[in-house]
Design an enzyme around this catalytic site. Structure first.
Site, short mmCIF file in Angstrom:
data_model
loop_
_atom_site.label_atom_id
_atom_site.label_comp_id
_atom_site.label_asym_id
_atom_site.label_seq_id
_atom_site.Cartn_x
_atom_site.Cartn_y
_atom_site.Cartn_z
N SER A 30 0.72 -0.67 -0.13
CA SER A 30 0.36 -0.32 -0.26
C SER A 30 0.88 1.42 0.16
O SER A 30 1.94 1.20 -1.31
CB SER A 30 -1.06 -0.23 1.08
OG SER A 30 -2.07 1.34 1.27
N HIS A 66 -6.72 -5.97 -0.59
CA HIS A 66 -6.14 -4.71 -0.34
C HIS A 66 -4.38 -5.18 0.13
O HIS A 66 -3.21 -5.18 0.12
CB HIS A 66 -6.01 -3.66 -0.49
CG HIS A 66 -5.23 -2.19 0.13
ND1 HIS A 66 -4.41 -1.99 -1.02
CD2 HIS A 66 -4.98 -1.20 1.24
CE1 HIS A 66 -3.94 -1.09 -0.32
NE2 HIS A 66 -3.58 -0.71 0.49
N ASP A 104 -8.88 -5.85 -5.41
CA ASP A 104 -8.94 -4.59 -3.89
C ASP A 104 -9.58 -3.58 -4.53
O ASP A 104 -9.60 -2.58 -5.46
CB ASP A 104 -7.17 -4.24 -4.13
CG ASP A 104 -6.44 -3.31 -3.44
OD1 ASP A 104 -7.69 -2.45 -2.62
OD2 ASP A 104 -5.56 -3.23 -3.66
#
Length: 741
Positions: free
Chosen positions: A593, A713, A681
């Site tokens: 991320s 995610h 995601d």
């Protein structure tokens, strides 16, 4: 079992590495605990059953499994003694939620079986009642986790509260063959019988606006299909389900509990108009605390302009505490602990936000949730756990004095988490990077003597002697000081093999995601495996991490891609200069991320420094991510722009987003890159990683992309975690200068 002998060099054999991974998967983690009723002992004192639930990775099935176990202790009022070994573990795999009644004599369980959901009531003599929630067709699926999920007994133990998705009417197509054929056959039959009647009004279709093709937004990443929750109450005698009325139309209710005297419910309501933004990992969504009675009257109890969560009622039913944060801005911030007096209807601050803590002092509240049971028996003290710089610690909050006291000295033990506090018995667990979770039971000391607590080990875990760790503190050089927030420092966890016969340990650098989150010194399975294989790992809590004061969090706004990148590189350079056991020519990067965002920045801005990089669902281009992410607000906030629901990006806005993105440095990347992407995601669309992949492929760079179609995610499915870990470590080994065996 894998030997914990001193590390001589990096292990490169995939079979050996997978065996270590399998071994470390066997360490379970506690998820919840309950203190059972007291049973008098003839010799004095009372026997108490401690019920605990755990999760564990099961690689053969490729999933996380859950189990329960019980411990028996003898409590004489001043001390505790463990009686015998724990009970055998019991599989609770299909259990969605569970909750013991206040007396501990009953247990409610919501269980899933073949896509159906049942609410079971268990007693001393087995199963007392099972209700098929799906067959009643009163609501949709029950929420089992996330912000909304809850299971709570009434004080009278006659009813059970839970949260489910609101029922939606299924609408048939105008042209669905089965409907018209069925109707024609019915009409022909009636004609033959001479009983042709006017067409049933039920055959007519509802307006198109109610069609199944209507777009309904949901609460984003990890909460697909979670749109409009409702509060539901099951009467355990009649099995009748009541869907609570009176909830404001513009809020989604969750985190509910019974009001004092069972006179209604307390709940948190999240505003969902004009549309929903992602809720998972986002603790800044506008929400409020409400009370609704069973006549449908709903009352606002808190501010309506903040982010509210975790309401907890005191044992004497006099006070309600809850967490309060600011809306928008960073998704995780320093929080207030608020106190609501049920009798006087007054609200006061128990613990305020901390902008910049003094050295070795309380740094503020950053917990994502309060323990479900966190009050002392006399309703005068509260137990909380929260990150404090690079550790998680337990504090006691004094109600009258509004004073905090640290319960445990975590200098040597790593991090602590509370599971429950009932009748002044505290169940917690501690862990460290070299020590899996150990379950502890203690008696809450009298007021003023909190630091004298003595723990009894219910489930002890051995330390891993081959791993050592330390917390390092860094001061940015003068040129990298933040002009608006000067004087901030930051930290990193350095975890590495303890016994090496020679210098030259390869180093993996891992910045965290968020960006407003934190690495704390606790057990992390992948981290332990990496070190056991022979790598050192540096987990960097750059400025902007939680646990260091609100000033540190706010310092990163408008400076992403600059301040955080410089902090990580400064930490790496400092560690390589000060630790002679590390190999400065063998440094790697790992991040997911925003951590992947930083990995991409680092390999682009320092193209000759890192030997290989791994990015999990990375942010590559803020400008193209703007319209595809479930957290549109952060795309503006990150670059220092004010967000509003009706904001349309300007050319300057998009330019600011692109300038902050690692994509602008992508042409300079020469470091081999592995991309790990989740096909579902909603937070960072996998097309972000594909965008970087194409940039690198077009320049004949070394790049590999693995696509996990059914993961999101966090890449949190057990099978995904196992496969992606092996892909990651083999990628690093491939670029050590030799191939795996």
């Amino acid at each position: 079992m894998v030997s914990a002998a001193p590390v001589k060099e990096v292990t490169t054999d995939p079979k050996t590495i997978s065996a270590i991974y399998r071994q470390y998967c066997s360490f379970p983690s506690p998820t919840q605990a309950f203190v059972g009723p007291e049973v008098p002992c003839e010799q004095g004192g009372s026997y108490i059953n401690i019920c605990t639930e755990w999760t564990q990775s099961e690689l053969e099935r490729g999933q996380s499994i859950s189990f329960s176990r019980q411990h028996t202790v003898l409590h004489d009022g001043v001390s505790l003694r463990l009686i015998g070994p724990p009970s055998p573990c019991t599989d609770i795999q299909n259990q969605l939620l569970s909750c013991y009644s206040p007396s501990g004599k009953l247990k409610a369980v919501i269980r899933e079986k073949q896509e159906k959901q049942f609410l079971e009531i268990w007693g001393e003599n087995g199963l007392q009642r099972s209700t098929d929630l799906s067959a009643q067709n009163v609501h949709g699926k029950v929420y089992g986790s996330g912000q909304f999920g809850v299971l709570s007994w009434s004080h009278s133990e006659k009813k059970v509260l839970y949260v489910a998705e609101k029922k939606r009417t299924e609408i048939r197509s105008f042209f669905q063959p089965s409907a018209s054929v069925c109707h024609d056959e019915k009409r022909e039959s009636k004609r033959q019988e001479g009983k042709e009647e006017q067409e049933d009004s039920n055959i007519s279709q509802q307006p198109i606006k109610d069609s199944n093709l209507e777009f309904w937004d949901d609460w984003g990443e990890g909460m697909s299909g979670s749109r409009l929750p409702v509060l539901c109450i099951l009467d355990i005698q009649s099995s009748c389900i009541l869907v609570v009325k009176g909830i404001p139309d513009d809020v989604s209710p969750g985190q509910a509990l019974w009001a004092p005297g069972d006179q209604g419910l307390l709940f948190v309501g999240w505003h969902h108009e004009p549309f929903r933004l992602g809720l998972k990992f986002c603790y800044n969504r506008r929400s409020a605390l409400y009370h609704v009675d069973f006549e449908g009257r709903c009352e606002l109890l808190s501010s309506d302009s903040h982010a509210i969560s975790s309401p907890r009622l005191s044992p004497d039913q006099r006070h309600v505490i809850y967490l309060e944060g600011e809306t928008f801005g960073p998704h995780s911030q320093c929080l207030r602990l608020q106190l609501y007096d049920w009798l006087t209807k007054e609200t006061s601050i128990l613990v305020d936000r901390v902008k910049r803590p003094e050295k070795d002092s309380f740094a503020g509240l950053y917990t994502t949730a309060l323990p479900m049971m966190c009050w002392s028996a006399d309703s005068q003290r509260i137990l909380v756990h929260t990150p404090q710089r690079s550790k998680k610690e337990i504090y006691v909050v004094q109600l009258m004095e509004k004073r905090l006291t640290r319960l445990v000295d975590s200098t040597e033990s790593g991090s602590w988490t509370i599971l429950t506090a009932q009748r002044d018995l505290v169940i917690a667990f501690c862990s460290a990077p070299n020590s899996p979770p150990s379950l502890k039971l203690g008696i809450f000391p009298p007021k003023g003597g909190e630091q004298s607590i003595t723990w009894v080990s219910l489930q002890e875990s051995d330390q891993l002697p081959a791993i050592e760790w330390t917390v390092l503190t860094f001061t940015p050089p003068p040129a990298e000081e933040n002009q608006h927030f000067p004087g901030l420092d930051f930290e990193a966890l350095l975890v590495k093999p303890k016994s090496v016969e020679k210098a030259g340990i390869p180093l993996i650098v891992q910045p965290h995601g968020g960006p407003h989150s934190v690495f704390v010194a606790q057990w992390q399975q992948n981290l332990a495996v990496l070190v056991r294989v022979g790598f050192a790992v540096l987990q960097v809590n750059y400025r902007g991490s939680t646990g260091f004061g609100q000033d540190s969090i706010e310092s990163l706004i408008g400076l992403i891609g600059r301040q955080d990148v410089k902090d990580v590189q400064h930490a790496v350079n400092t560690v390589l200069q000060s630790d002679a056991t590390l190999n400065p020519k063998s440094v790697y990067l790992l991040g997911g991320s925003h951590g992947g965002f930083l990995v991409c920045h680092l390999v682009g801005q320092y193209p000759d420094f890192y030997k290989a990089g791994v990015m999990m669902n990375p942010v590559i281009n803020y400008a193209t991510l703007l319209g595809t992410s479930d957290i549109t607000d952060w795309r503006y906030t990150a670059v220092g722009l004010q967000y509003s629901y009706d904001r349309i990006p300007t050319v300057d806005d998009l330019a600011a987003m692109l300038t902050s993105s690692p994509l602008v440095h992508a042409a300079k990347i020469t470091t081999p890159v592995l991309l790990l992407l989740g096909g579902k995601d909603k937070r960072v669309t996998p097309k972000q990683g594909v965008e970087l992949y194409r940039v690198l492929k077009s320049r004949s760079r070394s790049v590999r992309l693995l696509w996990y179609p059914d993961d999101g995610h966090s890449l949190s499915k057990t099978s995904t975690m196992a496969d992606s870990f092996m892909a990651m470590i083999l990628w690093f080994l491939q670029h050590l200068g030799r191939k795996p065996h």
